[in-house]
Design an enzyme around this catalytic site. Structure first.
Site, short mmCIF file in Angstrom:
data_model
loop_
_atom_site.label_atom_id
_atom_site.label_comp_id
_atom_site.label_asym_id
_atom_site.label_seq_id
_atom_site.Cartn_x
_atom_site.Cartn_y
_atom_site.Cartn_z
N ARG A 120 0.82 -1.23 0.00
CA ARG A 120 0.00 0.00 0.00
C ARG A 120 0.84 1.27 0.00
NH1 ARG A 120 -3.04 -3.17 3.61
NH2 ARG A 120 -4.75 -4.15 2.50
N LYS A 142 3.07 11.29 -11.22
CA LYS A 142 2.22 10.38 -12.01
C LYS A 142 3.00 9.10 -12.26
CE LYS A 142 -0.79 13.25 -14.87
NZ LYS A 142 -1.07 13.65 -16.27
N GLU A 184 9.17 17.45 -25.04
CA GLU A 184 8.45 17.88 -23.82
C GLU A 184 8.91 19.28 -23.41
OE1 GLU A 184 5.88 16.31 -22.79
OE2 GLU A 184 6.15 14.13 -22.75
N LYS A 220 6.80 22.75 -14.52
CA LYS A 220 5.95 21.63 -14.12
C LYS A 220 5.59 21.72 -12.64
CE LYS A 220 4.93 16.87 -14.69
NZ LYS A 220 5.19 15.59 -15.33
N GLU A 230 -4.77 16.76 -11.35
CA GLU A 230 -5.26 17.01 -12.72
C GLU A 230 -6.77 17.22 -12.79
OE1 GLU A 230 -3.05 15.02 -15.87
OE2 GLU A 230 -4.93 14.79 -16.95
N ARG A 234 -3.57 21.27 -14.55
CA ARG A 234 -2.57 20.26 -14.94
C ARG A 234 -2.88 19.65 -16.31
NH1 ARG A 234 0.65 15.74 -11.30
NH2 ARG A 234 1.93 15.02 -13.02
N ASN A 238 -0.94 18.23 -20.92
CA ASN A 238 -1.25 17.18 -21.90
C ASN A 238 -1.30 17.71 -23.33
OD1 ASN A 238 -1.44 15.22 -19.89
ND2 ASN A 238 -3.58 15.73 -19.48
N HIS A 241 -0.90 15.44 -26.30
CA HIS A 241 -0.89 14.06 -25.78
C HIS A 241 -2.07 13.21 -26.25
CE1 HIS A 241 2.47 15.34 -23.43
NE2 HIS A 241 2.52 14.24 -22.73
N HIS A 245 -0.71 10.08 -27.76
CA HIS A 245 -0.93 8.72 -27.24
C HIS A 245 -1.56 7.83 -28.31
CE1 HIS A 245 -0.89 9.90 -22.67
NE2 HIS A 245 0.31 9.83 -23.20
N HIS A 257 7.49 8.13 -27.02
CA HIS A 257 6.53 9.09 -26.47
C HIS A 257 6.83 10.53 -26.94
CE1 HIS A 257 3.74 10.79 -23.57
NE2 HIS A 257 4.70 11.61 -23.16
P1 NAD Z 1 12.64 5.27 -21.82
O1 NAD Z 1 12.59 5.21 -20.36
O2 NAD Z 1 12.17 4.09 -22.58
O3 NAD Z 1 14.11 5.63 -22.27
C1 NAD Z 1 14.39 5.70 -23.66
C2 NAD Z 1 15.58 4.80 -24.03
O4 NAD Z 1 16.77 5.41 -23.57
C3 NAD Z 1 15.55 3.42 -23.39
O5 NAD Z 1 15.99 2.48 -24.33
C4 NAD Z 1 16.55 3.51 -22.25
O6 NAD Z 1 17.14 2.28 -21.94
C5 NAD Z 1 17.55 4.46 -22.83
N1 NAD Z 1 18.32 5.25 -21.86
C6 NAD Z 1 17.88 5.79 -20.70
N2 NAD Z 1 18.84 6.55 -20.15
C7 NAD Z 1 19.91 6.46 -20.96
C8 NAD Z 1 21.20 7.07 -20.95
N3 NAD Z 1 21.55 7.94 -20.01
N4 NAD Z 1 22.05 6.76 -21.96
C9 NAD Z 1 21.68 5.91 -22.96
N5 NAD Z 1 20.48 5.34 -23.04
C10 NAD Z 1 19.59 5.63 -22.05
O7 NAD Z 1 11.80 6.53 -22.38
P2 NAD Z 1 11.74 8.07 -21.96
O8 NAD Z 1 11.68 8.81 -23.23
O9 NAD Z 1 12.73 8.43 -20.94
O10 NAD Z 1 10.31 8.16 -21.24
C11 NAD Z 1 9.12 7.87 -21.94
C12 NAD Z 1 8.08 7.38 -20.96
O11 NAD Z 1 7.81 8.39 -19.98
C13 NAD Z 1 6.76 7.03 -21.60
O12 NAD Z 1 6.29 5.79 -21.12
C14 NAD Z 1 5.82 8.14 -21.14
O13 NAD Z 1 4.48 7.73 -21.06
C15 NAD Z 1 6.39 8.48 -19.81
N6 NAD Z 1 6.09 9.85 -19.36
C16 NAD Z 1 5.57 9.99 -18.11
C17 NAD Z 1 5.31 11.25 -17.62
C18 NAD Z 1 4.83 11.41 -16.21
O14 NAD Z 1 4.47 12.53 -15.83
N7 NAD Z 1 4.83 10.38 -15.41
C19 NAD Z 1 5.56 12.39 -18.41
C20 NAD Z 1 6.10 12.21 -19.68
C21 NAD Z 1 6.36 10.92 -20.15
N1 GLY Z 2 3.06 14.80 -18.50
C1 GLY Z 2 1.79 15.23 -18.02
C2 GLY Z 2 1.72 15.42 -16.53
O1 GLY Z 2 2.64 15.13 -15.80
O2 GLY Z 2 0.72 15.83 -16.05
#
Ligand code: NAD
Ligand code: GLY
Length: 350
Positions: A120, A142, A184, A220, A230, A234, A238, A241, A245, A257
């Site tokens: 939890r 998130k 972003e 942010k 949100e 917030r 998006n 998005h 998405h 993404h």
């Molecule tokens: P990811 O985590 O898949 O990383 C992209 C690639 O880069 C992967 O292959 C990873 O292994 C590699 N990598 C990571 N760090 C590295 C480094 N320092 N050197 C070399 N390679 C490296 O993708 P991302 O673009 O970081 O994140 C995308 C995800 O984030 C999506 O799932 C998206 O939905 C999510 N997201 C969440 C929020 C939120 O608010 N929670 C906001 C935006 C995006």
């Molecule tokens: N990336 C959208 C949010 O964090 O709200």
């Protein structure tokens, strides 16, 4: 090292600097009494950085365990999430212990969701290693995994205790992964800060990366402080998005993404300009920015494909869905569309 404080249901600091991976044990010890932690990472980041992080944690007195999953969005699912929970249990992680999410947004979202739900809720720390994760996903609490029906459909709001952004880790990013973070970053400028957007257009971001991360986090954090769950403002984060998405889903999650969001910002703005919500000229600016940062300017899917994928988005509420459009560069607003309105938007956008 610089710090931005996030004010939310639980306040936490975001530390931004260089060489911070070797200090993350000491930084973690400042915010937790835990002595045991599970580090969650992906296969690529494991090979690059897990050794240094484990060493730093052990030096600071933590008993640290490491779990790695195959890199990529395709791993962001219930099966991997279940494996992470099993690993926590096998490591005898307790409620007073801590999770460390080391990697990009996929790792942060999934490890954060595991931390939110294991027993939890246990504390966790974000150690982002992509430009996107440092600038966006590690902040705001998130957490989620994808379901076959769509992106991030299973998740929770669960703020971290601490975020540690070591900008040195961006040196090993493939250019297309770096570009995801630029998408972003452009989004933050477009919705909240015209001067930031102008600077992104005029000066090579590689020369002021730490400042750019800091500005992203400030933008942010300000939104999250006002509307963590949100209900209103917030939603502006998006921008791009809903259709972004949809593009990710249509591609079977092979379009990353950030690239999908970049294309989503183009599509929604083209429709918004044509339908009179956004002044003429804004689309041209977004297209030029996407070209500058090697991001897509087009979408390979039909309006019907996009509509079908977007109709299952979690921003849908009953028979309506919120989309974000620009009033001008630096100012955004939410439009509530009927599902028929969304269909029209996708048709006009393409
Ligand atoms: P990811 O985590 O898949 O990383 C992209 C690639 O880069 C992967 O292959 C990873 O292994 C590699 N990598 C990571 N760090 C590295 C480094 N320092 N050197 C070399 N390679 C490296 O993708 P991302 O673009 O970081 O994140 C995308 C995800 O984030 C999506 O799932 C998206 O939905 C999510 N997201 C969440 C929020 C939120 O608010 N929670 C906001 C935006 C995006
Ligand atoms: N990336 C959208 C949010 O964090 O709200």
């Amino acid at each position: 090292m610089e710090t931005v404080q996030v004010r939310a249901s639980r306040d936490y600091p975001v530390r931004i600097g260089r060489g911070l991976l070797d200090r993350c044990g000491a930084l973690l010890a400042e915010v937790t009494a835990a002595r045991r932690c599970c580090v969650v990472t992906d296969s690529t980041v494991q090979a690059l950085y897990a050794g240094r992080v484990m060493e730093s944690l052990r030096r600071a007195g933590f008993e640290a365990y490491l779990f790695a999953f195959p890199a990529g969005e395709q791993s962001k699912n219930l099966a991997t999430y279940g494996e992470i929970l099993d690993f926590f249990a096998a490591s005898r992680l307790t409620r007073s212990d801590c999770v460390v999410a080391l990697g990009g947004g996929v790792t942060g979202d999934m490890a954060g969701f595991a931390a939110a739900t294991y027993q939890r809720g246990v504390d966790y720390v974000q150690v982002p290693t992509t430009f996107l994760a440092a600038s966006d996903s590690s902040v705001g609490g998130k957490t989620a995994v994808d379901l076959p029906a769509g992106k991030n459909l299973c998740g929770a709001f669960w703020p971290p205790r601490l975020v540690v952004c070591d900008c040195d880790t961006f040196d090993t990013l493939p250019p297309e992964v770096f570009a995801d973070g630029a998408a972003e970053t452009l989004k933050h400028g477009l919705i909240a800060d015209a001067a930031f957007f102008r600077r992104l257009r005029e000066e090579n971001i590689r020369g002021w990366l730490e400042q750019a991360v800091r500005r992203n986090v400030e933008i942010k954090a300000a939104v999250v402080a006002e509307d963590e769950y949100e209900r209103g403002r917030r939603k502006l984060l998006n921008f791009g998005h809903t259709l972004g998405h949809a593009i990710e889903k249509c591609s079977g999650y092979t379009v990353p993404h950030g690239h999908a969001v970049a294309a989503g910002m183009v599509l929604i703005t083209r429709a918004a300009e044509r339908l009179g919500h956004t002044p003429k000229g804004v689309l041209e600016e977004i297209l030029a920015a996407n070209r500058q940062y090697h991001l897509p300017t087009e979408c390979p899917y039909t309006p019907a494909e996009l509509y079908e994928a977007a109709a299952g988005d979690k921003k849908r509420s009953g028979d309506s869905i919120d989309v974000v459009v620009l009033r001008e560069i630096g100012q955004a607003e939410t439009l509530r569309l009927t599902m028929e309105g969304l269909r029209k938007f996708t048709e006009v956008a393409l």
